[in-house]
Design a protein around this motif. Structure first.
Motif, short mmCIF file in Angstrom:
data_model
loop_
_atom_site.label_atom_id
_atom_site.label_comp_id
_atom_site.label_asym_id
_atom_site.label_seq_id
_atom_site.Cartn_x
_atom_site.Cartn_y
_atom_site.Cartn_z
N TRP A 1 -3.60 -8.70 -0.01
CA TRP A 1 -4.34 -7.45 0.22
C TRP A 1 -4.68 -7.32 1.71
O TRP A 1 -4.48 -6.30 2.34
CB TRP A 1 -5.62 -7.47 -0.62
CG TRP A 1 -6.34 -6.16 -0.71
CD1 TRP A 1 -6.20 -5.23 -1.68
CD2 TRP A 1 -7.30 -5.63 0.20
NE1 TRP A 1 -7.01 -4.15 -1.44
CE2 TRP A 1 -7.70 -4.37 -0.28
CE3 TRP A 1 -7.86 -6.10 1.40
CZ2 TRP A 1 -8.63 -3.57 0.36
CZ3 TRP A 1 -8.79 -5.30 2.05
CH2 TRP A 1 -9.18 -4.04 1.52
N ARG B 1 -2.91 -4.60 4.65
CA ARG B 1 -3.67 -3.57 5.35
C ARG B 1 -3.83 -3.86 6.84
O ARG B 1 -3.91 -2.95 7.64
CB ARG B 1 -5.03 -3.41 4.68
CG ARG B 1 -4.90 -2.56 3.44
CD ARG B 1 -6.04 -2.79 2.47
NE ARG B 1 -5.85 -2.01 1.26
CZ ARG B 1 -5.02 -2.35 0.29
NH1 ARG B 1 -4.28 -3.45 0.39
NH2 ARG B 1 -4.90 -1.59 -0.79
N ARG C 1 0.84 -1.19 0.00
CA ARG C 1 0.00 0.00 0.00
C ARG C 1 0.88 1.25 0.00
O ARG C 1 1.67 1.46 0.90
CB ARG C 1 -0.84 -0.03 1.25
CG ARG C 1 -1.79 1.11 1.33
CD ARG C 1 -2.65 0.90 2.52
NE ARG C 1 -3.70 1.88 2.54
CZ ARG C 1 -4.54 1.98 3.55
NH1 ARG C 1 -4.44 1.16 4.55
NH2 ARG C 1 -5.47 2.90 3.52
N ASN D 1 1.46 4.83 0.66
CA ASN D 1 0.83 5.84 1.50
C ASN D 1 1.13 7.20 0.91
O ASN D 1 2.25 7.68 0.94
CB ASN D 1 1.38 5.72 2.92
CG ASN D 1 0.50 6.42 3.90
OD1 ASN D 1 -0.27 7.29 3.50
ND2 ASN D 1 0.59 6.04 5.15
#
Lengths: 498, 272
Positions: free
Chosen positions: A134, A138, A2, A4
């Protein structure tokens, strides 16, 4: 993984907003705001209620996507299969790639280190399915599922949200007391659907699909940013390269390696792409194309030579990848045949010109079966094999050697009914017609709906000897036979005879 | 120097062995096979070497032909002369089987149109052999002409420009000389600057002869070619030429076309 992309000012709560359904929603929030309980998706009014002096700016989704796209391209240095996921993540298929970087853990560390230097914070995880990856990225960043094991147990501990469900489903499930992924996994599938009679069938199906994807029971292919090249060679450097000259030497060596590989497989490349990875995390790509499959390193290098100055080295390149896209079979040939040499050298010349002047600069003239003069010739790319000129009818009246792209209006000064004009003005010069032949009547093709009028072409010669091809657009009317096609037919200049 | 070995399939053996062990023998085998076939067909290794003209080439032809190894200019002083100028350039292109590189600019296409295949067919030039290059400006066109002149596989490189300066034309003529190729530049400007070309002809159309069965119709292409510059010292001449559909395409026109039969001479063949 991910990315940021929050812009955090130290100490201040900050958020990016977007307009959604006529309300201001938070698009992204900084870490400080998150500790206050302000999360993305919240409306701005709610956020203001928590922290009245929160600073906001409108989000630029387009630039955001472009940045994510650039980052995804940067990850091609690790694996050729890199894909953007849902505007806030990047999937990498690292099957068979991790050992090049010293194992999965080392690979993740390397990624984190490099991106940290570039000012990007990220969360990563490695798992056997995109769905599981995924979820871990997270909700359990840094997780690496060991090889030959599945991530069922680790996954069971994650909240239900980790299954990539929409907000409505999550709320419903948590209302029913199903808060962890493990809670759903235990329920037999056929009873799951029966239990959620109130929930629309679509949601249940989505839930089951997501569950299967996370567990690897259902395949979920990722769509890579760019198709896998057929052949690719790469070269990493200890010290970043700043000068284009040294870069060229490196590209020559890469090219030779690529051509040797192509030669061994009896393949020739039609499109070759050079990707140069810069230290600061950007990628620059150059593409050259050939009209015939080729594996001549010197020739392809000449094409690259034109384009290499376009690269902006900045702080230097630390990795070069040379890939051959669109390869096709190229058998070894006998050299020294004069005719074959000629064909080769023309193909090379065309490649060289189109590399510099653009791919649309070189053309052959191609015949198209049409009565209309401007339609009976088209430009076709150099790879066309049959130009169809053998099909051109032999019995046509004389045609000009040059044809204007758009017929130009001429001002007829002395008009003769049903004949060529006596004198006319074209491009501010007056011409007097001495000889004329015609008309050659060319009517519009009935199968084309957007019809023009009938044209009467005349071959004329003016004083001084210049010979032109002019036409009258529209027929005159003949009483009791036909009506006129246009009230005042216009005349046009269309071509030139020698 | 073995120019024939520059085929795109050829790889030097040491490069291949360096990366792919064991594959090197295959490349060597291919090379040996090629050599065998070359020996069988008795193709000399330096097949291309004798094609370049020597600098002492004698001028055997008349002014109106385009000598290989030199750059030539055709000048159209008025816009309406352009068609005739192109027609004059066509005479040399019909003779070779090799393709012609036709370099033009978007501006020229706008002003004078594209070369048109059906018309070229009618003037015995095969449109299959024409490679059109469209350039944005004349700088690009000059570069493309120069690249084209470096290739021996072309019969002629035709460039359409408005004007050419001394430096550029010197470059072109040097490339022509070096590679033994022929360049024809069609210039469209009211007056031309001095250039380094080998010949320059000013072309003007002149009224055509009356055709036999249609007196009111325009006849075959007829033009006046004035040689205004020749590096080998041929004196300026003015030739009137007429297109003839028979074998030799552009002979000199009969001096007085409509005279009584007894005064007629057989037309003098100027080209070839």
């Amino acid at each position: 993984m991910r990315a940021n992309r929050q812009k955090s000012l130290p100490g201040e709560a900050f958020a990016l907003t977007e307009t959604q359904d006529q309300t201001q929603k938070l698009y992204a929030t900084c870490l400080r705001a998150q500790t206050l309980g302000i999360t993305r998706g919240m409306s701005l009014a709610e956020a203001r209620a928590i922290k009245p002096d929160i600073e906001t700016t409108a989000a630029n989704a387009k630039a955001d996507y472009a940045a994510l796209d650039a980052l995804a391209r940067w990850f091609i240095r690790y694996t050729p299969l890199s894909a953007i996921n849902n505007l806030d993540g990047i999937f990498l298929d690292i099957t068979g790639c991790s050992h090049l970087f010293g194992g999965e853990l080392a690979m993740l560390k390397d990624m984190t280190k490099r991106l940290k230097l570039a000012g990007i914070t990220l969360q990563t995880s490695i798992a056997e399915t995109p769905g599981a990856a995924w979820a871990f990225t997270r909700f359990k960043p840094g997780h690496i599922t060991p090889e030959h094991e599945n991530s069922l147990q680790a996954l069971a501990l994650l909240p239900i949200k980790a299954l990539r469900l929409d907000d409505a489903s999550t709320t419903t499930l948590s209302r029913l007391g199903l808060k962890k992924v493990g809670d759903i996994m235990d329920i037999p599938r056929h009873t799951l659907a029966r239990r959620f009679r109130d929930i629309p069938a679509k949601q249940v199906t989505a839930l089951l699909i997501r569950l299967d994807q996370a567990l690897g029971k259902q395949e979920e292919p990722i769509k890579p940013l760019q198709p896998l090249p057929s052949w690719q060679v790469r070269q990493a450097f200890m010290e970043p390269m700043v000068h284009i000259e040294t870069l060229e030497t490196a590209v020559v060596q890469l090219m030779q390696r690529l051509c040797v590989a192509l030669c061994a497989a009896e393949q020739g490349a039609m499109r070759i792409q050079l990707s140069a990875f810069r230290v600061d995390g950007t990628v620059q790509q150059l593409m050259v194309g050939t009209n015939k499959p080729s594996r001549d390193a010197a020739h392809i290098m000449r094409l690259f030579h034109e384009k290499l100055p376009q690269l902006d080295a900045g702080f230097g390149f630390d990795l070069l990848v040379l890939a051959a896209h669109e390869t096709s079979e190229l058998r070894p040939e006998q050299t020294g045949d004069q005719q074959a040499e000629n064909t080769h050298s023309i193909a090379k010349l065309i490649d060289k010109i189109s590399a510099r002047l653009g791919p649309t600069s070189v053309h052959y003239l191609k015949h198209k079966s049409s009565h209309l003069p401007e339609r009976s010739q088209t430009l076709s790319p150099p790879s066309t094999s049959d130009l169809c000129w053998a099909n051109f009818p032999k019995n046509k009246p004389l045609r000009p050697i040059r044809l204007l792209q758009r017929p130009e209006n001429i001002e007829v000064l002395a008009e003769v009914p049903e004949g060529a004009p006596r004198s006319f003005r074209w491009r501010r010069v007056q011409h007097t017609v001495t000889k004329a032949e015609g008309p050659e009547r060319i009517s519009n093709e009935w199968w084309h709906k957007t019809g023009g009028l009938t044209r009467d072409y005349y071959r004329i010669e003016v004083t001084g000897g210049a010979r032109f091809w002019v036409f009258r657009h529209g027929l005159y009317g003949i009483p009791r036979v036909r009506s006129a096609e246009s009230k005042q037919p216009l005349w046009y200049m269309h071509g030139f005879f020698p | 120097m073995q120019q024939t070995a520059q085929n795109d399939n050829t790889l030097a053996p040491q490069e291949s062995t360096a990366t792919f062990e064991g594959k090197g023998t295959r490349v060597q085998q291919l090379d040996a096979l090629r050599q065998t076939i070359r020996d069988l067909e008795q193709i000399p290794a330096n097949i291309l070497a004798n094609e370049a003209p020597s600098s002492k080439q004698t001028i055997t032809d008349n002014a109106e032909s385009f000598l290989t190894g030199y750059s030539h200019e055709i000048w159209a002083a008025r816009p309406s002369d352009y068609g005739a100028a192109m027609g004059y350039a066509l005479q040399t292109l019909t003779k070779s089987n090799k393709p012609t590189l036709w370099i033009t600019t978007y501006r020229m296409i706008q002003e004078h149109g594209m070369p048109y295949g059906p018309g070229l067919l009618a003037h015995s030039l095969d449109p299959n052999k024409i490679i059109i290059v469209r350039c944005k400006d004349e700088q690009q066109a000059l570069w493309a002409i120069e690249e084209g002149l470096k290739s021996k596989a072309l019969s002629t490189v035709v460039g359409e420009l408005t004007q050419i300066d001394l430096t550029s034309s010197r470059r072109l003529s040097l490339v022509c000389r070096e590679h033994g190729t022929c360049s024809i530049t069609i210039l469209r400007h009211d007056n031309t600057a001095p250039t380094a070309c080998y010949t320059r002809q000013k072309i003007e159309p002149i009224p055509s002869n009356t055709t036999m069965f249609a007196p009111q119709a325009p006849g075959a292409m007829r033009l006046s070619a004035s040689l205004i510059k020749h590096r080998a010292g041929i004196r300026p001449t003015n030739t009137i030429m007429e297109w003839h559909h028979a074998q030799d395409h552009l002979p000199m026109a009969p001096t007085l076309a409509n005279r009584a039969l007894d005064a007629c001479e057989p037309p003098k063949i100027a080209t070839r």
